[in-house]
Design an enzyme around this catalytic site. Structure first.
Site, PDB file in Angstrom:
ATOM      1  CB  THR A  73      -0.899   0.007   1.230  1.00  0.00           C
ATOM      2  OG1 THR A  73      -1.832  -1.262   1.226  1.00  0.00           O
ATOM      3  CG2 THR A  73      -1.910   1.269   1.235  1.00  0.00           C
TER       4      THR A  73
ATOM      5  CG  HIS B  77      -0.698   0.441  -4.412  1.00  0.00           C
ATOM      6  ND1 HIS B  77      -0.348   0.020  -5.966  1.00  0.00           N
ATOM      7  CD2 HIS B  77      -0.960  -0.822  -4.085  1.00  0.00           C
ATOM      8  CE1 HIS B  77      -0.647  -1.174  -6.147  1.00  0.00           C
ATOM      9  NE2 HIS B  77      -0.832  -1.626  -5.088  1.00  0.00           N
TER      10      HIS B  77
ATOM     11  CG  HIS C  32       0.219   0.744   8.113  1.00  0.00           C
ATOM     12  ND1 HIS C  32       0.300   1.030   6.549  1.00  0.00           N
ATOM     13  CD2 HIS C  32       0.148  -0.613   7.681  1.00  0.00           C
ATOM     14  CE1 HIS C  32       0.193   0.156   6.079  1.00  0.00           C
ATOM     15  NE2 HIS C  32       0.045  -1.315   6.398  1.00  0.00           N
ATOM     16  CD  GLU C  33       4.057  -3.659   6.693  1.00  0.00           C
ATOM     17  OE1 GLU C  33       5.340  -4.088   6.849  1.00  0.00           O
ATOM     18  OE2 GLU C  33       3.213  -4.325   6.066  1.00  0.00           O
TER      19      GLU C  33
ATOM     20  CB  CYS D  22     -17.232   5.265  13.588  1.00  0.00           C
ATOM     21  SG  CYS D  22     -18.604   4.030  13.117  1.00  0.00           S
TER      22      CYS D  22
ATOM     23  CB  CYS E  72     -20.956   2.388  10.944  1.00  0.00           C
ATOM     24  SG  CYS E  72     -19.640   0.866  10.935  1.00  0.00           S
TER      25      CYS E  72
END
Length: 341
Positions: free
Chosen positions: A40, A43, A61-62, A91, A94
């Site tokens: 990601t 990307h 994030h790793e 959240c 949801c």
């Protein structure tokens, strides 16, 4: 001062001194030791997610690191504690959250993509996202907890069990981790991979490997399973050919696990799915249960971290790290963010 790698668009990173963010109530500030670069992140660096990522952006994030400062109202964490971060901020309101599926919240914030990430020396995050690490776990190895949690989640969702046969299509970092985790169930695992270097690494890790360009993979799996076919196929390649192969490889009532992110719709053999009563399972990220198991596997050595981490670069060389990973040849590249004292 903090030091951050900023993605500024057009495949460009700059490393700058920035002010550290003091932790507010319910937050902690971390000294980041290592941040891994994932698909990601690539990307993002290639501009494919510019519509989502607000530049200039700190991504990543790793990670692994230590608690450096604790905000008001935070209990159960101490300065110096080794931690990683579960980078999902949901959240809680949801329909998915109310059903207990918080990891696929309708309004999920993925930390490091939708909000600032860990490719910096100092990082402030909500304390609720912390995952403690064993004191004796290498912080470099601990940077593999997040991708290992992906693999744990994928294998758990597949319901793979001992005595079954699993096929992993694609031997990138996640594919190798899925193969490693799948083997822990007692299942037989075969990896299909076109790239000779990745195939060699999978074989070195003790996984059966097949070059689908040289060997009829369907016949191979049929012979290996006494004519039945694979119980589970993990599609990790992200290719149209991988999707086509997956349904051909599966046994009656086999499970196809869609791991890769396919940027465009793919043709799927629905007749085969109907005829063999196949099951298609989507998998996305992980939850805390997966993280806890990932910590256990990395700490216990079942995940061969030393073999998977092929390069560690300093934060100032983050641009070169992305270039090296994009060029191929590396499996997992870590950025040394400087907080590993």
């Amino acid at each position: 001062m903090n030091r951050s790698a900023l993605y500024v668009g057009e495949q460009t990173f700059v490393v700058e001194e920035t002010a550290p963010v003091p932790p507010g109530p319910g937050e902690v500030r971390l000294d980041v030791a290592y941040t891994g670069i994932c698909g990601t992140d690539l990307h993002i660096a290639h501009g494919a997610m510019d519509q989502r990522v607000r530049v200039p952006a700190v991504i990543g994030h790793e990670m692994s690191g230590r608690v450096a400062e604790v905000g008001a109202g935070v209990d159960g964490h101490r300065v110096g504690e080794p931690v990683t971060v579960l980078p999902l901020d949901w959240c809680g309101q949801c329909p998915a959250c109310r059903a207990g599926h918080t990891h696929i919240c309708h309004r999920l914030t993925f930390v490091g993509i939708d909000s600032p990430g860990s490719m910096q020396r100092s990082w402030t995050v909500p304390a609720r996202l912390l995952v403690p690490l064993p004191e004796d776990l290498s912080l470099a190895h601990a940077a593999l907890v997040e991708p290992t949690a992906v693999a744990v989640h994928d294998v758990r969702r597949s319901r793979l069990r001992g005595g079954e046969h699993a096929v992993v299509i694609g031997a990138g970092p996640v594919g190798l981790l899925i193969g490693t985790v799948a083997r822990q169930t007692g299942a037989a695992v075969t990896v299909l991979e076109l790239d000779a270097r990745r195939r060699a690494l999978a074989a070195d890790l003790g996984l059966a490997t097949v070059d689908p360009a040289a060997v009829d993979a369907t016949r191979y799996v049929q012979e290996a399973t006494g004519g039945a076919g694979a119980d589970v196929v993990f599609e990790v390649s992200g290719s149209a050919a991988g999707v086509r192969a997956a349904t051909d490889l599966l046994a009656v009532r086999g499970r196809l696990v869609v791991v890769a992110i396919h940027p465009t719709p793919r043709e799927v053999d629905l007749h085969r799915i109907f005829w063999r009563e196949l099951e298609v399972i989507g998998v996305r990220v992980y939850d805390r249960e997966d993280y806890a198991e990932a910590v256990r596997l990395v700490h216990g050595g079942q995940v061969p971290a030393d073999r998977l981490i092929t390069r560690i670069v300093p934060l100032d060389e983050v641009a070169q790290a992305f270039q090296a990973l994009a060029a191929g040849g590396d499996v997992k590249v870590l950025v040394d963010c400087g907080g590993n004292a």
